[in-house]
Design a protein around this motif. Sequence first.
Motif, PDB file in Angstrom:
ATOM      1  N   THR A   1      -9.484  -8.678   9.368  1.00 54.65           N
ATOM      2  CA  THR A   1      -8.113  -8.276   9.659  1.00 54.65           C
ATOM      3  C   THR A   1      -7.936  -8.164  11.158  1.00 54.65           C
ATOM      4  OG1 THR A   1      -6.343  -6.735   9.099  1.00 54.65           O
ATOM      5  CG2 THR A   1      -8.500  -5.778   9.491  1.00 54.65           C
TER       6      THR A   1
ATOM      7  N   ILE B   1      -6.396  -8.498   1.049  1.00 55.23           N
ATOM      8  CA  ILE B   1      -7.035  -7.396   0.317  1.00 55.23           C
ATOM      9  C   ILE B   1      -6.271  -7.066  -0.978  1.00 55.23           C
ATOM     10  CG2 ILE B   1      -5.840  -5.528   1.531  1.00 55.23           C
ATOM     11  CD1 ILE B   1      -9.533  -5.405   0.527  1.00 55.23           C
ATOM     12  N   THR B   2      -4.948  -7.170  -0.964  1.00 55.58           N
ATOM     13  CA  THR B   2      -4.184  -6.855  -2.180  1.00 55.58           C
ATOM     14  C   THR B   2      -4.664  -7.729  -3.339  1.00 55.58           C
ATOM     15  OG1 THR B   2      -2.268  -6.258  -0.870  1.00 55.58           O
ATOM     16  CG2 THR B   2      -1.872  -6.685  -3.194  1.00 55.58           C
TER      17      THR B   2
ATOM     18  N   VAL C   1       4.322  -3.342  -1.938  1.00 56.23           N
ATOM     19  CA  VAL C   1       3.176  -3.089  -1.070  1.00 56.23           C
ATOM     20  C   VAL C   1       3.309  -3.838   0.248  1.00 56.23           C
ATOM     21  CG1 VAL C   1       1.869  -5.007  -2.087  1.00 56.23           C
ATOM     22  CG2 VAL C   1       0.641  -3.211  -0.867  1.00 56.23           C
TER      23      VAL C   1
ATOM     24  N   GLU D   1       4.722  -3.140   3.399  1.00 52.62           N
ATOM     25  CA  GLU D   1       5.650  -2.750   4.453  1.00 52.62           C
ATOM     26  C   GLU D   1       6.654  -1.795   3.834  1.00 52.62           C
ATOM     27  OE1 GLU D   1       8.175  -6.130   5.348  1.00 52.62           O
ATOM     28  OE2 GLU D   1       7.420  -7.012   3.526  1.00 52.62           O
ATOM     29  N   PRO D   2       7.410  -1.130   4.690  1.00 50.11           N
ATOM     30  CA  PRO D   2       8.437  -0.254   4.133  1.00 50.11           C
ATOM     31  C   PRO D   2       9.513  -1.092   3.439  1.00 50.11           C
ATOM     32  CG  PRO D   2       8.114   0.140   6.508  1.00 50.11           C
ATOM     33  CD  PRO D   2       7.382  -1.118   6.169  1.00 50.11           C
TER      34      PRO D   2
ATOM     35  N   ASP E   1       5.732   2.468  -4.756  1.00 55.12           N
ATOM     36  CA  ASP E   1       5.685   1.923  -3.393  1.00 55.12           C
ATOM     37  C   ASP E   1       4.335   2.357  -2.832  1.00 55.12           C
ATOM     38  OD1 ASP E   1       5.820   1.514  -0.639  1.00 55.12           O
ATOM     39  OD2 ASP E   1       7.900   2.175  -0.477  1.00 55.12           O
TER      40      ASP E   1
ATOM     41  N   TRP F   1      -1.169   1.367   1.920  1.00 56.78           N
ATOM     42  CA  TRP F   1      -2.610   1.318   2.209  1.00 56.78           C
ATOM     43  C   TRP F   1      -2.886   0.184   3.156  1.00 56.78           C
ATOM     44  CZ3 TRP F   1      -6.016  -2.408  -0.565  1.00 56.78           C
ATOM     45  CH2 TRP F   1      -5.310  -3.295  -1.381  1.00 56.78           C
TER      46      TRP F   1
ATOM     47  N   ARG G   1       3.092   0.558  12.590  1.00 58.18           N
ATOM     48  CA  ARG G   1       1.864   0.655  13.374  1.00 58.18           C
ATOM     49  C   ARG G   1       2.096   1.350  14.710  1.00 58.18           C
ATOM     50  NH1 ARG G   1      -2.665  -0.737  10.641  1.00 58.18           N
ATOM     51  NH2 ARG G   1      -3.491  -0.667  12.746  1.00 58.18           N
TER      52      ARG G   1
ATOM     53  N   ASN H   1       3.251  -6.273  11.767  1.00 59.81           N
ATOM     54  CA  ASN H   1       3.196  -6.516  10.339  1.00 59.81           C
ATOM     55  C   ASN H   1       4.256  -7.567   9.994  1.00 59.81           C
ATOM     56  OD1 ASN H   1       3.280  -6.334   7.552  1.00 59.81           O
ATOM     57  ND2 ASN H   1       2.987  -4.119   7.532  1.00 59.81           N
TER      58      ASN H   1
ATOM     59  N   GLY I   1       4.489  -8.476   5.640  1.00 58.77           N
ATOM     60  CA  GLY I   1       3.459  -7.729   4.922  1.00 58.77           C
ATOM     61  C   GLY I   1       2.042  -8.081   5.349  1.00 58.77           C
TER      62      GLY I   1
HETATM   63  C1  WT7 Z   1      -0.441  -2.024   7.227  1.00 62.15           C
HETATM   64  C2  WT7 Z   1      -1.698  -2.545   6.608  1.00 62.15           C
HETATM   65  C3  WT7 Z   1      -3.127  -3.352   1.875  1.00 62.15           C
HETATM   66  C4  WT7 Z   1      -1.711  -3.578   1.803  1.00 62.15           C
HETATM   67  C5  WT7 Z   1      -1.333  -4.911   2.388  1.00 62.15           C
HETATM   68  C6  WT7 Z   1      -1.254  -4.928   3.897  1.00 62.15           C
HETATM   69  C7  WT7 Z   1       1.677  -1.390   6.467  1.00 62.15           C
HETATM   70  C8  WT7 Z   1       1.245  -1.262   3.985  1.00 62.15           C
HETATM   71  C9  WT7 Z   1       2.967  -0.155   3.266  1.00 62.15           C
HETATM   72  C10 WT7 Z   1       4.000   0.555   2.572  1.00 62.15           C
HETATM   73  C11 WT7 Z   1       5.027   0.944   4.645  1.00 62.15           C
HETATM   74  C12 WT7 Z   1       3.073  -0.273   4.673  1.00 62.15           C
HETATM   75  C13 WT7 Z   1       1.103  -0.278   7.301  1.00 62.15           C
HETATM   76  C14 WT7 Z   1      -0.389  -0.514   7.225  1.00 62.15           C
HETATM   77  N1  WT7 Z   1       1.970  -0.992   5.086  1.00 62.15           N
HETATM   78  N2  WT7 Z   1       1.828  -0.779   2.893  1.00 62.15           N
HETATM   79  N3  WT7 Z   1       4.001   0.691   1.234  1.00 62.15           N
HETATM   80  N4  WT7 Z   1       5.004   1.093   3.309  1.00 62.15           N
HETATM   81  N5  WT7 Z   1       4.097   0.279   5.355  1.00 62.15           N
HETATM   82  O1  WT7 Z   1      -2.516  -4.638   4.435  1.00 62.15           O
HETATM   83  O2  WT7 Z   1      -2.576  -6.223   6.366  1.00 62.15           O
HETATM   84  O3  WT7 Z   1      -4.143  -4.250   6.233  1.00 62.15           O
HETATM   85  O4  WT7 Z   1      -1.702  -3.945   6.703  1.00 62.15           O
HETATM   86  O5  WT7 Z   1       0.691  -2.424   6.460  1.00 62.15           O
HETATM   87  O6  WT7 Z   1       1.564  -0.416   8.616  1.00 62.15           O
HETATM   88  O7  WT7 Z   1      -1.105   0.026   8.309  1.00 62.15           O
HETATM   89  P1  WT7 Z   1      -2.805  -4.802   5.959  1.00 62.15           P
END
Ligand code: WT7
Length: 678
Positions: free
Chosen positions: A286, A332-333, A407, A409-410, A432, A435, A548, A554, A557
Amino acid sequence: MSNNETTGEVTEAQIAVHWQEEEYFYPSTEFIAQANMTDKGIFDRFSLDNIPECYKEYADLLTWDKYWEKTLDTSDAPCWKWFVGGKINVSYNCIDRHLAQYKNKAAFIYVPEPEQEPHQPITYQELYVRVNEMAALLRDFAGVKTGDRVTIHMPMVPELPITMLACARLGAIHSVVFGGFSGRACGERIGDSGSKILVTMDAYYRSGKLLEHKDKADEAVKVADEEGVTVEKVLVWQRYPGKSSSKTPMQEGRDFFVNDVLKQYWGQRVEPVQMPAEAPLFLMYTSGTTGRPKGCQHSTGGYLAYVAGTSKYVQDIHPEDVYWCMADIGWITGHSYIVYGPLALAATSIIFEGVPTYPDAGRAWRIAQQLDVNIFHTAPTTVRMLRKAGPDEPPKYDYHFKHMTTVGEPIEPAVWRWYYEVVGKGEAAIVDTWWQTENGGFLCSTIPALHGMKPGSAGPAVPGIHPIIYDEDGNEVPAGSNKAGNICIQNPWPGAFQTIWGDRDRYVRQYYERYCKDPNSKDWRAWPYLTGDAAMQAPDGYYRILGRIDDVINVAGHRLGTKEIESACLLVQEVAEASVVPMADEIRGRVPVIFVSLKPGFSPSEEIQKKVVLSVEDTIGKIARPAAVYIVHDMPKTRSGKIMRRVLAAITNRVDVGDITTLANPEVVEEVKKMVQS
Ligand code: WT7
C-alpha cells in the motif's frame, strides 16, 4: 487534525466535506430474526479489560491443528504475535473442512464480463481439486517452499483465489498486485518481496475489450531484475485455456502456460502444511508517505480468525447466503471479504470480471437477480457511478438484498439514501465499514442487527476495537465531543498486520512512534496504533471519518501516495518540479491534480502534459491518472524553498487560500488561480 501549515503540506482531512448529523434508520425485524449477532453482550465480552482473551471467540470459528498456548505475545512490542504455539492451515479452513457438509455447494460463482459467456459455479469439491493441483504445480514444478514469496498479478478470475489458496496450502506467502497496476509497479513489488515466481494471466475483459496483460509480466521481470531480484518462472494462466489471447511472446525456459503444466499434476493432492499461527500468510502493498510502497505483512491464524469473525457478525454471512463483494481481489477488501472471510464460513461468493456499468447500467442488477444475491458489498465511488449511470435501474430487477456494505471512503448522506432506498429497496441493513489495508478487517461499523444506521457516519467501533482520538499534542479529545483529531486504536487485535515486510523501523516509526507512551514498554497499553485518519466522535459513539492526515490521497476508495505520483512526474525529461494535490470529485471522491514547472529552455505544451499523464500511468497504473496537469512558471514557495501544496490545493478546490504573506513569491498565486479557475 494534523497541522501541516509549516511544511506547506495539505491533507485530505483538511478539505473534508462536513455534512450534517442525520437521523437513524433501523434494520427490519426480518433481518434481526435471522442475524448472526443479536447479543449486545458481545461488547462487554470484548471490552478493553478482556483484551486479548476475548478473541478466543473468533479463533474458535476455525479448525486448529494445534491449539495455541499464548493468546497474545507482546515481548517484541509493537510487533504483536497472536495465538502463539497454535498451528493452522488457511486452505484447509477455507476448503477441506467444508467438504463433508458442503462439497457440492458453490464456493465461488464466476461471472465473466461478456454477457454471452455462462456463469461458472465452482463447488467446494472442485475448488479442493483445483487448489491441490495448483499447489502441487507450485511446489514440484516451480520449486515453491514454505515461507517463499509468490507474486500474483491477475485480474478478477477464479484462478486468482485458486493460486492464493494453493500458496496458503504450502505455507508460501502470496503477494497479490492489483491487476490494473502497471508492469513497473508489479516489478517494484516483486523486487521488494524477493519473489522468484510471478503468476499472471494472458488477458482479461474490461468494458467490452479483451485487454492484453502478459506484456506487463515482461516489464515486471525487467524492473525486478534492476532491483536485484531474478524471476525464475512466469506462470501464465490463459483466459481461454488452450487458446492464446495475448500477442506477447512466451520466453522459453521462463514462461509457462499454467493450464498446460497442470496436466502433469492431474489428481495430485497436497497435504496442507500446518503453519504456526503467527507465520505470514500474505503481503499487501500500500502507499505511504514516502515514494516506495510498503508491504503490509499479514498473519495466518490471527488474520483468518479476525476475517471469519467480522464476516460472520458484521457481514452477517450464513452458508446459505449468496454474497457479492464488488471489490477487486487485488486489494485488501477482496482478500478479506471475497476470499478468506466468506470461504472460512462456507459461503458462496461471487467473482465478477468486469465493470458493473458495462454494457449498461443494469448489469449489476441483472447479476443480482439471476444469482439471487442477498448480500452486496461495494464502495461509495461505485455507488455514485451506478447512480449516475442508471438512477432508475434497480427497481427494474427482481432481487432482494438483506444486507449491504460500503467501504473505502466516506459516503455522502444523499448517496447513502439512494443506496438504501433504490439499490436496497428499503429492505437491507447497511453497514459503513471503516478500516485500512494494515488492519486486516473492519475497525468501525455498526453491527447490523444491534445498531441503527446513520447515513454519513461509519458507526461505533466493532467488538474488540477501542479507538481513542488524540490532538496534536497527544491530549485525548473527549469521547463523544464531535471534535476532530487523530484517531488511534488503543489495543492490538488479531487482524492487524505484523510489520512492514523487511522494514520494522518504518513500521514502528509510522504507526506507533507518534503517541507511544514508553518506547521500552512491553505492555500493549503503551502503544496506541496511529491510523493516519482524522475523525470525530458524536455523543452516540458513532465515528465520522474525515480523511487522511498524511500525504496520501484516497482515489475512488484506493490509496495513492502523492510522493509516488510526484516521482512519476519527475521521470519526464522536461519537468523540473512536481506537486500533487487532492481535488474533490463527484464520482471518485478525490482525484489527483498535478502541477509541474519546467526546466529552463522548455516551454509549456500539450505534449508535455500528455507525457506527464503517460508517465503516471506507466509507473503506477491508470487508477492514478490525474484529472488535470497544469504547467506553471513557478510553484508557490516558502522563503526556504518548500512548495506550498496547501495553496495549490486551496486553488484547485476553490476554497480560500488563507495567509500567503509568508510566500517568497506571492504573485504566482494569482497566476495559478487564473489558470485553474478560469
Ligand atoms: C483509508 C484506507 C480497507 C478498506 C479499503 C481501503 C479510508 C476506508 C472508510 C470509510 C471513510 C474510509 C480511510 C483509510 N476509508 N474506509 N468507511 N469511511 N473513510 O483501504 O486503501 O488501505 O485505505 O481509506 O482514509 O485510512 P486502504
